[in-house]
Structures are given as C-alpha cells and as structure tokens.
Design an enzyme around this catalytic site. Structure first.
Site, PDB file in Angstrom:
ATOM      1  N   ASP A 181       0.885  -1.143   0.000  1.00  0.00           N
ATOM      2  CA  ASP A 181       0.000   0.000   0.000  1.00  0.00           C
ATOM      3  C   ASP A 181       0.936   1.209   0.000  1.00  0.00           C
ATOM      4  OD1 ASP A 181      -2.350   1.356   0.101  1.00  0.00           O
ATOM      5  OD2 ASP A 181      -2.436   1.381   2.280  1.00  0.00           O
TER       6      ASP A 181
ATOM      7  N   ASP B 251      -0.640  -0.483   6.348  1.00  0.00           N
ATOM      8  CA  ASP B 251      -0.396   0.094   7.679  1.00  0.00           C
ATOM      9  C   ASP B 251      -1.351  -0.466   8.720  1.00  0.00           C
ATOM     10  OD1 ASP B 251      -2.686   1.371   6.997  1.00  0.00           O
ATOM     11  OD2 ASP B 251      -1.850   3.394   7.002  1.00  0.00           O
TER      12      ASP B 251
ATOM     13  N   ASP C 294      -6.986  -1.427   6.132  1.00  0.00           N
ATOM     14  CA  ASP C 294      -6.861  -2.452   5.107  1.00  0.00           C
ATOM     15  C   ASP C 294      -7.041  -3.877   5.625  1.00  0.00           C
ATOM     16  OD1 ASP C 294      -4.596  -2.270   6.542  1.00  0.00           O
ATOM     17  OD2 ASP C 294      -3.328  -1.551   4.913  1.00  0.00           O
TER      18      ASP C 294
END
Lengths: 73, 632
Positions: free
Chosen positions: B332, B527, B531
């Site tokens: 990401d 992180d 997500d």
C-alpha cells in the site's frame, strides 16, 4: 478462570502430551494445554475448583511425570 | 510394596535434595561404575551380578515407568520399548549390550534435557521483555508489586534502568526510552510529559512517573509474548508432516522389529533366534521419533523468536513458511512506503521573491487553518506563525485561504483560487502532486509543492526484495495517478494501480493471486488501519508500525513493529533460513534412522551404537535448529 503454570524438566513432546492429558482429567478442569516449546501449562477451570486447583495440578503432573516440577504462574 | 518403595525413594531424594537432572547424573555415574567393573571382572557369577546391579541402577526407574505405562494402556511408550530392548538383550545373553543401551539412553536423555533447556532459555532471552515488577504510588508510598496487580489509571514510577511494566502516559519527568526489545530499533526515543510509554521498553534516562492506561495483560509486552508463544499452534507443512510421521513411526518400527525377530528364524534355514532377536532389539532402541518431534517445531519457534527480536512478529510457522515462498509483494502506498505525513517538498518562488518570503506569507495566511496543508507549511516555517500579523483571514472552501498579512492581501490556494481571483500564474508541472499557489496584492509570487515523503528505507526495501527473488512488486493506492507514478518511479516500482477504493484493493489483490497460481505466495504490506480485508485476503498480511496499535496486531499475520518496510526483507531471509534448517533436520534425522535400521537388519550395527547414533542425531538436530534464532 484461567491460570498459567511454568513446568520445569519437560524434556520431550510426548511427556508434554501426557502431562496435558493428566491435567485435563482433573475434576473441574475445563481445558488444559501444555506448550512444549515454552514449557507452559495453561489450565482453564470452573470457579468451584479454584480452591483445590493448585494442589490438584501439582499432584496430577507429578503422577504423569515425576521429573517435571510445577512452578507458580 | 509399590508405595513403600516410592516413599523411600521420595524421602531419599528429598533429603539429598537432588534435582531430577542431578539424580539422573548420579544414576549414570553409579551405574557406569558398576558397568565398568562388570566388564573388567572375568569371573562368571560376580560379573553377572554386577551387570544386573548396573541395569537396576541405570534402568530401574525406566522399567518402573514402563510398567506403569503398560498398566495405563500405553504400549508404544518410549520407556517400555527401551525396557524391552534392555531386558531382551539380557535374555539372549547379551548382558553388556543390555546395560549399554540403558547407559547411553540415560546419557542421551540427560543431554537432550540439557539441550532443550538451553534452547528454551536462549529463545526466552530473545524475548526478554517481560517486566518483573511495578513500582506503584499508593497512599503516598511507593510499593513494589507484581505488574498484574496494578489497575488502569494508577501512578507508576519507572526508575532509570527499569523496564516499563505497563503501557502508560508520562505525567512527570522526561527521559530516553530504549525500545530495542520491541522494535529492534537501537536508538533510544525521547519521551516527555504526555507521551505514551510502552511496556517492555527500558527507561534509559531519568525518573519517570506515568499513569497506567491498560491492565498488565492488555499491555504491549504481554500481548507480544502471548502472540509469540501461541505461534506454535499455527503449524507449517513440515511441522504437520512431523506430527503425522511421529504417529506412524513408532508402531511401524515395532511391527518391523516383531517381524524381524520371528520371520527369518522360521523361514530361513540355519537362522538362529537369538541372532535375529538381537537385530530386532536394535530396531526398538531407535523407535523414538524424538529428533524430529523436537527439532522441527524448535526450528520454527527459533525463527519466530529471532524475528521478534528484530521487531517482526510472526503469528505462526505457517506464515513463516508462506513468507519463504513470497513471489509477489504488494505494498500500500500511504503510510507504508511513504510516511503518510504531508511535508513541504519544494518552494518555487516567482522572480523577485525569496523562498523564505513566499513560505512566510503562505504560512501566515494559513495560520488559522487546521488543514494538513497549513500544518505542513507551519512545520516548514519552523516556528508558530505570529497571529498578530494576520487579519481578515477567510477560507474559500475547496480552494484555499485569503487573508491580510502585514497589511498586504495574500491569497494561498489551488489553481481554482487563482482563476477565481483572476490572477495569472505559472502552472506547476503535472507530476508535482499537491501544489499551493500564492499571490501577494493580486500578483503571483510562486508556488509551494507539498507531498507525502517516501520513507528513507523504502527504496532499499524494493531492491532488497528484488535481490531475494521476489518477482513482482506492486504498489496500490487510493491516490491519483500522477502522485502514485511519481512515488513509484522514485522507488523503481513499475506495477502501479492508482485511484483505488478500499474494496478495489481487495479485488486487485485477488486478481494478482489468480494470475499467479503457482506455489508462489502473495504478501500484502499495509499500515493495518483501513486495510483489514486486504490483509486477510493476501497469503500473508503484513502490517507496519504495529507498535502500540491493537488493530494492526489483530488484523495481520505478520506485524512489523516499527515503520520500516525494509524489515520485510529481513523477515523473508529469516523465513528462508528457518525452512532450510527445518528441512535439513528432517532429511538428516531420517537418513540416519534409515541407515541404522538397514545396518541393524543386516546385523552390522550393535545396539549400543544404535542408541548412540539416535541420541547424537537428536542433539545435532536440536543445536542445528537453534541457528534459526540468529539473524541471517
């Protein structure tokens, strides 16, 4: 209630599973787990067994394998 | 009788106060001496009685345990098989061999217990983050108590050199805190009043008083330890193979032994019973799958312990295994490869204006704004703007700010704002990312480029992953394409998907998994904040910056405690080494076992040599597995 004990002298995985079975067989113990790698015994027991659990665990472990020593949590 | 013997032995050991290990050592020394004496004497009856005495001393407790085991229905118990082997050897007249089996077995058990103990200790040392006590302020006194007795909201005192017992917020004092045991980060962090300190870190400076935020059991140190200790429940394939193998190994070996003892003497002319029984007993002494059952899980546990020392929490052997096969790594962008914090990247003043002037006007015009952009301007300015210089600040929603600074009209905002005010400006290049233009009294004075900066080690992470054989590195982001492309170019990532909504990230990962049906695994690094679905969908979900973030620790399979993406490279290296060591142990132990079986069946291996080899394999495999703890 759940309590964790440290087991000393637990040398082989087979002994670990024997100790586990012995502790599981104690009246009032709902679940018991021995982690061979960390040498820890986790016991889940009913509130009624709270008074006797310490001694019961010690004697069950001793019976299953005399060379294993139970240390407090 | 049984009870009488037990209590006598019990009393004896209590009086002499020997630990089980010392007891075993005494047994070996006494039994060994009797055995040596028996070998040296050549007279018949005395020799035999010395052998019997040696067997009783060395094997008495094993035979006793074996009998008890048989009574409770455990036929394939190690004690039982060893007893049969020793007594069987005696029965066919091989007295010396029978005693030797017990002697070597006892020595082996002693060494094994010592090795297991040492392994446990060194792994425990890796995870030495458990606080032993807490100093609590209660009723004007400072008392030392067990950390589990401290309630949330109490005041604790942490002296220099002490371990922080419970997650807390500093209310008094300032200090340096060493978090190396938690993050692998060796530079101590400064803390002052209002900062959170995490349990397991060490106070490396002055006295701190802090208010506890959680209970001991919910604090960082406890959670990490629990996670690592429970990691052995999630087994890798080699571990599952060993479990299955161990279940079959002993019965099969015993069956083979029975066949060898009976079939050849019956069917091969001239084959003697005692010769074949001896060969069968050789099988029994290697019937324990100990080498494998201990060393393979230990390899994984060592790898997980070593990783946690480096600030990488791995929640199970299965994830370590998957990491070793990582072929695709999906990052990401925001907060993972970039810091997730806006900062001024470039100041481009128009002719006749200095960088400093431009920044000064822009930061003052934005002085009353709480937008991340104004925060980054203030940070770049290096001091708080002087609000006395600012008047009539007015926000133009979605565009920027118009204010009067030092009596001059200042406009700061995007191109839309400039167009609204009819100010001509030099447009910034397309790939600049977020840009704020500034005008002074209606005249364009330059622009400031603001961006999310790339972490210092992101590029190293990408190169490191490529070098370690990761084939595909992908970056996903919700940001617009130009910004994404710029970051990707900086890091050397070619495969970029920009403008994704959170659910589109999940489908992007699914697509990548489908595209890659081979054994290669897909690792997603995020992180850990928004997500969770992607972390769950990937073969291995890695959350970064997990220190102190419960959500990240919960959602991910692997947690990188600090903010460095390059830790993933170390994690993959550790995982590969662990797999290599585990496979070595399996191959080595199996080869030696089969070699002994073969030699034993051919009558080429003596019983004591078989015990010796079996014990040796176990010890070597245990020590080999400890190598996984050492980083790379």
């Amino acid at each position: 209630m759940t309590k964790t004990y440290k087991l000393e002298g637990l040398d082989c995985p087979v002994c670990a599973s024997k100790v586990e079975r012995a502790v599981k067989a104690i009246d009032g113990v709902a679940a018991a787990k021995v982690n061979f790698l960390t040498g820890k015994l986790t016991v889940e027991y009913s509130d009624d067994a709270a008074g006797i659990i310490q001694d019961a665990v010690k004697s069950a472990v001793k019976k299953a394998n005399p060379s294993v020593v139970v240390k407090g949590s | 009788m049984d009870r009488a013997v037990k209590t006598t032995v019990g009393k004896l050991s209590e009086r002499i106060r020997l630990s089980p290990k010392q007891w075993r050592l005494a047994q070996i020394v006494a039994g060994g001496a009797l055995y040596a004496a028996a070998i040296l004497i050549d007279a018949g009856a005395a020799k035999l009685s010395l052998y019997i005495a040696a067997l009783a001393v060395l094997g008495g407790n094993i035979i006793y345990k074996a009998l008890r085991g048989v009574l409770s229905g455990e036929l394939f118990d190690e004690n039982f098989l060893m007893s049969i082997a020793a007594i069987g050897a005696f029965a066919i007249g091989e007295h010396s061999e029978g005693v030797a089996v017990m002697l070597f077995y006892q020595v082996g058990e002693l060494c094994q217990s010592w090795a297991v103990d040492r392994s446990r200790r060194s792994i425990a040392a890796l995870m030495d983050i458990r606080p032993d006590y807490a100093n609590v302020k209660r009723g004007g006194l400072i008392v030392q108590v067990d950390p589990s007795e401290v309630e949330a909201g109490e005041l604790i005192v942490i002296k220099p050199g002490e371990r922080v017992p419970i997650d807390a917020v500093v209310v008094e004092g300032s200090s340096m805190v060493d978090t190396v045991a938690l993050t692998g980060e060796s530079v101590p962090r400064e803390v002052a009043v209002g900062d959170t300190i995490l349990s397991g870190s060490i106070n490396a400076g002055g006295l701190l008083v802090a208010r506890t935020e959680k209970l001991f059991g919910e604090s960082t140190a406890s959670r990490i330890l629990e996670l690592v200790e429970n990691s052995s429940e999630k087994k890798s394939r080699p571990e599952r193979f060993i479990t299955k193998f161990a279940r079959w190994y002993t019965p099969v070996i015993v069956l083979l032994a029975a066949l060898i003892a009976t079939l050849p003497p019956l069917f091969i002319p001239g084959a003697g019973f005692s010769e074949w029984i001896y060969r069968a007993l050789t099988f029994l002494v290697i019937s324990c799958p100990c080498a494998l059952v201990i060393s393979v899980p230990l390899s994984f546990f060592g790898g997980i312990g070593g990783a946690s020392r480096a600030g990488i929490l791995v929640k199970g052997g299965n994830y370590l295994e998957a990491l070793a096969k990582a072929e695709t790594v999906v990052f990401d962008k925001t907060g993972t490869l970039t810091r997730g914090v806006f900062e001024v990247e470039k100041i481009v003043p128009a002719a006749g204006v200095t960088e400093r002037e431009l920044l000064d006007y822009a930061a003052h015009a934005e002085a009353y704004s709480t937008h991340p952009i104004s925060q980054s301007l203030r940070k770049a300015l290096g001091r708080e703007p002087d609000s006395a210089r600012v008047s009539e600040a007015r926000e133009v929603p979605g565009c920027g700010v118009v204010a009067v600074v030092d009596g001059k009209s200042v406009a700061v905002g995007n191109a839309k704002l400039m167009a609204q005010l009819g100010i001509e400006h030099d447009p910034a290049p397309d790939n600049a990312g977020t840009v704020v233009y500034a005008a002074l009294d209606g005249r364009f004075v330059g622009y400031i480029q603001i961006g999310d900066t790339v972490k210092a080690d992101s590029a190293a992470a990408v190169t490191g992953l490529r070098k370690s054989g990761v084939k595909d590195i992908v970056m996903l982001t919700g940001d617009a394409e130009p910004v994404a492309k710029k970051v990707a170019a900086q890091l050397g990532i070619e495969n970029v998907r920009a403008g994704l909504l959170p659910e589109e990230k999940v489908s992007a990962v699914e697509e990548l998994i489908c595209k890659n049906p081979r054994s290669g695994k897909l690792v997603f690094v995020g992180d850990g904040i928004n997500d969770a679905p992607v972390l769950a969908r990937a073969d291995v979900g890695v959350a970064m910056g997990g220190l102190g973030s419960d959500a990240a620790i919960e959602a991910a399979d692997v947690v990188i405690m600090n903010d460095e993406p390059s830790k993933l490279v170390s994690a993959i290296k550790i995982s590969r080494k662990t797999m290599r060591v585990a496979k070595q142990n399996i191959a080595f132990s199996l080869c030696v076992k089969f070699a002994i079986l073969l030699l034993g069946a051919l009558g080429l291996a003596s019983m004591w040599a078989a015990v010796f080899a079996d014990v040796g394999v176990t010890l070597i495999a245990i020590f080999n597995s400890l190598r996984t703890m050492k980083l790379i």
